[in-house]
Scaffold this motif. Sequence first.
Motif, PDB file in Angstrom:
ATOM      1  N   GLN A 195       0.831  -1.205   0.000  1.00  0.00           N
ATOM      2  CA  GLN A 195       0.000   0.000   0.000  1.00  0.00           C
ATOM      3  C   GLN A 195       0.869   1.261   0.000  1.00  0.00           C
ATOM      4  OE1 GLN A 195      -3.730   0.177   0.137  1.00  0.00           O
ATOM      5  NE2 GLN A 195      -2.936   2.092  -0.706  1.00  0.00           N
ATOM      6  N   ILE A 229      -5.239  -4.014  -3.640  1.00  0.00           N
ATOM      7  CA  ILE A 229      -3.813  -4.125  -3.307  1.00  0.00           C
ATOM      8  C   ILE A 229      -3.577  -5.322  -2.401  1.00  0.00           C
ATOM      9  CG2 ILE A 229      -1.929  -2.999  -2.032  1.00  0.00           C
ATOM     10  CD1 ILE A 229      -2.997  -0.339  -3.126  1.00  0.00           C
ATOM     11  N   GLN A 230      -4.486  -5.549  -1.458  1.00  0.00           N
ATOM     12  CA  GLN A 230      -4.340  -6.673  -0.540  1.00  0.00           C
ATOM     13  C   GLN A 230      -4.283  -8.008  -1.289  1.00  0.00           C
ATOM     14  OE1 GLN A 230      -6.919  -6.606   2.825  1.00  0.00           O
ATOM     15  NE2 GLN A 230      -6.512  -8.731   3.397  1.00  0.00           N
ATOM     16  N   HIS A 240       2.221   1.823  -3.387  1.00  0.00           N
ATOM     17  CA  HIS A 240       1.178   2.385  -4.241  1.00  0.00           C
ATOM     18  C   HIS A 240       1.054   3.893  -4.025  1.00  0.00           C
ATOM     19  CE1 HIS A 240      -2.488   2.120  -6.686  1.00  0.00           C
ATOM     20  NE2 HIS A 240      -3.040   2.961  -5.828  1.00  0.00           N
ATOM     21  N   SER A 257      -0.723  -7.957  -3.787  1.00  0.00           N
ATOM     22  CA  SER A 257       0.488  -7.342  -3.239  1.00  0.00           C
ATOM     23  C   SER A 257       1.744  -7.785  -3.990  1.00  0.00           C
ATOM     24  CB  SER A 257       0.632  -7.668  -1.753  1.00  0.00           C
ATOM     25  OG  SER A 257       0.686  -9.062  -1.537  1.00  0.00           O
ATOM     26  N   ILE A 281      -5.956  -0.355   3.897  1.00  0.00           N
ATOM     27  CA  ILE A 281      -5.422  -1.130   2.779  1.00  0.00           C
ATOM     28  C   ILE A 281      -6.516  -1.339   1.735  1.00  0.00           C
ATOM     29  CG2 ILE A 281      -4.277  -3.265   2.094  1.00  0.00           C
ATOM     30  CD1 ILE A 281      -2.663  -1.569   4.066  1.00  0.00           C
ATOM     31  N   ASP A 282      -6.242  -0.945   0.522  1.00  0.00           N
ATOM     32  CA  ASP A 282      -7.184  -1.161  -0.570  1.00  0.00           C
ATOM     33  C   ASP A 282      -7.335  -2.666  -0.823  1.00  0.00           C
ATOM     34  OD1 ASP A 282      -8.018  -1.549  -3.452  1.00  0.00           O
ATOM     35  OD2 ASP A 282      -8.166   0.642  -3.304  1.00  0.00           O
TER      36      ASP A 282
END
Length: 436
Positions: free
Chosen positions: A124, A161-162, A127, A165, A157-158
């Motif tokens: 994250q 993205i999770q 990003h 990763s 945390i989006d």
Amino acid sequence: MINQIKPYLIQALLSEFIIDKKRKYADKKRIKNNLTHQVTVYLAIDDPYSYLLLQTLAELKDRYSLEYDFRTVLNKPTEMYPAPEMWTDNAFQDGVFLAELYQLAFPAQPPKISQQQKLIATAQLLHYELQPRYLAKALEIFSSYWQEDNDTLASLIDPVIQSHSECYQQHLLSNEAMLKQHGHYQSAMLHYGGEWYWGIDRLQYLEKRLNDLHPSADKKILFNQTHNILQSDNTLPVANDEKSPLVIYWSIRSPYSYLGLLRAKRLAAHFQVPLVIKPILPMVMRRMLVPKTKRMYILQDVNREAAALDIPFGKVADPLGKGVERCYALFEYANAKQLGVEFLLTYAQAVWSKGICSETDAGLKHIVEMSGLNWFEAKQYLDDNSWKTWAQNNLFALYQHNKWGVPSFSYENTTVFGQDRLLQIQHAIASSHQKS
């Protein structure tokens, strides 16, 4: 011939003249290209020094109109971190002390965060690097991580993205490669105009440099520990041997040990406590790796620390090998003459500030006699290898304190790594004396 020239070359590279020339060139280049004062910042989510540093960056940005280029890192090179678990424990201990000293947020206990959560939080942050407002967003993530607020951390945390990763691994490796390429190896680092500044402990040098570039700036230095540390020698009576000693785990090959011994001697004299030195072999002579990148940064860092403390430094004759062996072979002889501290300090000054080659008889004779010892007597002990036993025993004793490097300092129940933490030792001695 090379050994004779090398001290002068190092002295020239570390000279104020060369440093000033490099800084002026960097600023001239910045102005020519119409660039702002940009600082590259390397941060790691699991690094206490990064969390503390992050809390100071907004104020620093406003004060000097800085632009930050944030680079999130995570992996620690094994050759740079010989004892990673001890490093982690020590870093947290430092974090508690520094947070109290500078009134910053920090937990009382290390957070219990899974490796998977750490990787996702890092993704994250990576990003956010390519978006505006990294500083504010990163501080939210770091705060929830270190305060072990798992619900808040999860909410930051989006979900995309999770679950993806791994897509950020190349980005992470690129940042870590850039850190290495530019000449460093750890997080909580600021890189500005060709020089490195580590965490809160070295912010004072960046502040001073930026003050010089901003004539109208407020000349205050917010992050300076040294004004709290005893800086001058004292003429108090001899230490009382019945008092708890200040113990220093030390190496003649460590320039930080040179600074630390001189400062520890002043502390011990001021509080009238015995000073006990426990030399250990340097890492290279214990068959451990010390990469060139690390050695070069240490020389540059010690150089500015020594200048701030008004300690001579820079004309270096590395004692690695024979120089170390001869120093340790004579230590017990010097101790028997009640000159152990003086001998090691004279030796350290000789190899770190005077360029004296201690592996030669002429150089060692000079050191011995400057210590107040007899060269004819001393040279008879040069073939005594009994020091190899006690040097390893000293290393075991250091490990028992959960420390691995030098200089480390111990007083009663307080043990710290690095001459940066002598203020903590000073507080411990003062507190003990108030109770007695």
